[in-house]
Write a protein that holds these residues in place. Structure first.
Motif, mmCIF file in Angstrom:
data_model
loop_
_atom_site.group_PDB
_atom_site.id
_atom_site.type_symbol
_atom_site.label_atom_id
_atom_site.label_comp_id
_atom_site.label_asym_id
_atom_site.label_seq_id
_atom_site.Cartn_x
_atom_site.Cartn_y
_atom_site.Cartn_z
ATOM 1 N N GLN A 178 -1.992 -16.822 22.787
ATOM 2 C CA GLN A 178 -0.565 -17.190 22.858
ATOM 3 C C GLN A 178 -0.202 -17.602 24.290
ATOM 4 O O GLN A 178 0.449 -18.626 24.509
ATOM 5 C CB GLN A 178 0.269 -15.997 22.418
ATOM 6 N N ALA A 179 -0.685 -16.801 25.250
ATOM 7 C CA ALA A 179 -0.391 -17.111 26.652
ATOM 8 C C ALA A 179 -1.060 -18.423 27.063
ATOM 9 O O ALA A 179 -0.446 -19.261 27.729
ATOM 10 C CB ALA A 179 -0.865 -15.970 27.549
ATOM 11 N N GLY A 199 -1.707 -20.810 25.098
ATOM 12 C CA GLY A 199 -0.932 -21.847 24.405
ATOM 13 C C GLY A 199 0.265 -22.267 25.242
ATOM 14 O O GLY A 199 0.514 -23.455 25.447
ATOM 15 N N HIS A 200 0.999 -21.276 25.762
ATOM 16 C CA HIS A 200 2.171 -21.592 26.584
ATOM 17 C C HIS A 200 1.765 -22.376 27.829
ATOM 18 O O HIS A 200 2.445 -23.312 28.231
ATOM 19 C CB HIS A 200 2.888 -20.304 27.002
ATOM 20 N N LEU A 245 0.951 -25.908 26.880
ATOM 21 C CA LEU A 245 2.156 -26.655 26.508
ATOM 22 C C LEU A 245 2.836 -27.303 27.711
ATOM 23 O O LEU A 245 3.464 -28.348 27.604
ATOM 24 C CB LEU A 245 3.165 -25.723 25.834
ATOM 25 N N ARG A 246 2.688 -26.632 28.877
ATOM 26 C CA ARG A 246 3.320 -27.178 30.087
ATOM 27 C C ARG A 246 2.787 -28.571 30.423
ATOM 28 O O ARG A 246 3.396 -29.325 31.162
ATOM 29 C CB ARG A 246 3.063 -26.253 31.283
ATOM 30 N N LEU A 289 6.513 -23.041 19.143
ATOM 31 C CA LEU A 289 5.864 -23.167 20.457
ATOM 32 C C LEU A 289 6.107 -24.563 21.010
ATOM 33 O O LEU A 289 6.490 -24.739 22.164
ATOM 34 C CB LEU A 289 4.350 -22.960 20.296
ATOM 35 N N ARG A 299 9.564 -25.592 22.411
ATOM 36 C CA ARG A 299 9.940 -25.117 23.743
ATOM 37 C C ARG A 299 9.638 -26.161 24.812
ATOM 38 O O ARG A 299 10.062 -26.043 25.953
ATOM 39 C CB ARG A 299 9.207 -23.808 24.066
ATOM 40 N N ARG A 300 8.861 -27.154 24.453
ATOM 41 C CA ARG A 300 8.446 -28.161 25.430
ATOM 42 C C ARG A 300 8.782 -29.585 25.000
ATOM 43 O O ARG A 300 9.024 -30.447 25.832
ATOM 44 C CB ARG A 300 6.923 -28.017 25.604
#
Ligand SMILES: C[S@@+](CC[C@H](N)C(=O)[O-])C[C@H]1O[C@@H](n2cnc3c(N)ncnc32)[C@H](O)[C@@H]1O
Length: 328
Positions: free
Chosen positions: A154-155, A157-158, A161-162, A182, A185-186
């Motif tokens: 999950q981390a 993934g975040h 995503l950036r 997810l 958020r981007r």
């Protein structure tokens, strides 16, 4: 009218006595050779009470008393780390305290214990460094599979995503929106399509609760999604294609809704023989052969097709995950 505050004579003498007392305190701190040794030891790095004990061979209560006195005249600072307390030279020491610190270090060098202290300090710091390395040396080769605090997909993934630009995405067969949320958020906008009324209802309510205004749930079939042709930058089919009646038709539709230059990304299962998947997971197809996927993508019009197996489950029946991509 506000009058400027004037220092009274008694206030002046109080301030003066405070300066004096700080100076006297520091002088008293330097009057003991052990405290000079401690200050000199902290010059290089912060040390715990136990480490100072080991280096100086003094008892814990004596060390603590000395540290208390040094802290009192702002020459050292402490930091708690779980049950341990670390001490270091005060980085915010004023010019007077800094001067005393330098005097203490100079004085310590003239003490008979200085040589031993420095040797013991080096040993303690080397061991500290090695302790961290011992763990990583032990887990080398299986590090990716052992538990690591704070490390999760999950981390990751975040983090990944950036890297994404602000895309318009269609997530077909989105479920309750694990991935859509997810992405939202981007991304600029995410359209999550699912044919289950209940799932769409639930997903939409969750997106609202999470304040994701750019995530829109729409009920529809992934073979004919309620999305305009040439309108999205990215189509995602995550574990959804094996539910389609005619998978090749779903890929043709994905191509249509993509803008020119847009991308399709597909996660699905590699062809398997686990028949129970029909009943257990409602799967229509038992995964796909890489060759079939490649052909369907090509027939739909996709270019730059890439297909690879990206994960294999450790437990039987050892499902394997395919990642396929193509560009319009
Ligand atoms: C295995 S889930 C995958 C959910 C999500 N994409 C994920 O990776 O977590 C499959 C989803 O596809 C939906 N689905 C099945 N057949 C579909 C169809 N023909 N059209 C649209 N959605 C469909 C199901 O309701 C379910 O939510």
């Amino acid at each position: 009218m506000i009058f400027p505050l004037r220092q009274t004579v008694s206030e002046k003498s109080l301030a003066c006595s405070n300066i004096m007392s700080a100076t006297l305190k520091s002088l008293r701190a330097l009057s003991d050779p052990t405290r000079l040794r401690i200050v000199a030891l902290l010059e290089r790095d912060e040390l715990s009470v136990a480490e100072l004990q080991e280096i100086t061979r003094l008892g814990q209560s004596r060390i603590s008393t000395h540290l208390g006195l040094l802290a009192d005249c702002a020459m050292v600072k402490s930091r708690r780390d779980g049950k341990r307390t670390f001490y270091k030279l005060n980085p915010q020491a004023d010019s007077v305290a800094s001067e005393f610190i330098q005097l203490a270090i100079r004085g310590a060098k003239e003490l008979a214990e200085h040589g031993h202290d420095q040797i013991n300090l080096k040993r303690v710091l080397t061991r500290r460094k090695e302790q961290a390395q011992v763990y990583f040396n032990q887990v080398a080769g299986r590090f990716d599979r052992v538990y690591g605090p704070g490390r999760s997909w999950q981390a990751f993934g975040h983090l990944l995503l950036r890297i994404l630009p602000p895309l318009v995405v269609a997530d077909l067969g989105a479920g309750e929106g694990l991935l859509s949320e997810l992405l939202a958020r981007r991304c600029k906008k995410v359209i999550a399509v699912d044919n289950s009324e209940k799932i769409v209802e639930f997903g939409a309510a969750k997106a609202k609760k999470n304040g994701l205004k750019n995530l829109e749930f729409r009920q529809g079939d992934l073979q004919n999604p309620p999305i305009e042709p040439n309108s999205v930058d990215l189509v995602i089919l995550s574990q959804a294609l094996h539910h389609a009646e005619v998978p090749a038709a779903a890929l043709r539709t994905a191509y249509k809704i993509l803008k020119p230059g847009g991308q399709l990304l597909l996660l699905d299962l590699l062809k398997h023989n686990f028949e129970k998947a029909h009943e257990l997971y409602g799967d229509r197809w038992l995964g796909f052969a890489e060759g079939d996927l490649h052909r369907w993508l090509e027939e739909a019009g996709f270019k730059k097709i890439e297909i690879s197996i990206v994960a294999t489950e450790e437990q039987p029946p050892h499902f394997q995950t395919i990642l396929a991509g193509g560009e319009k």
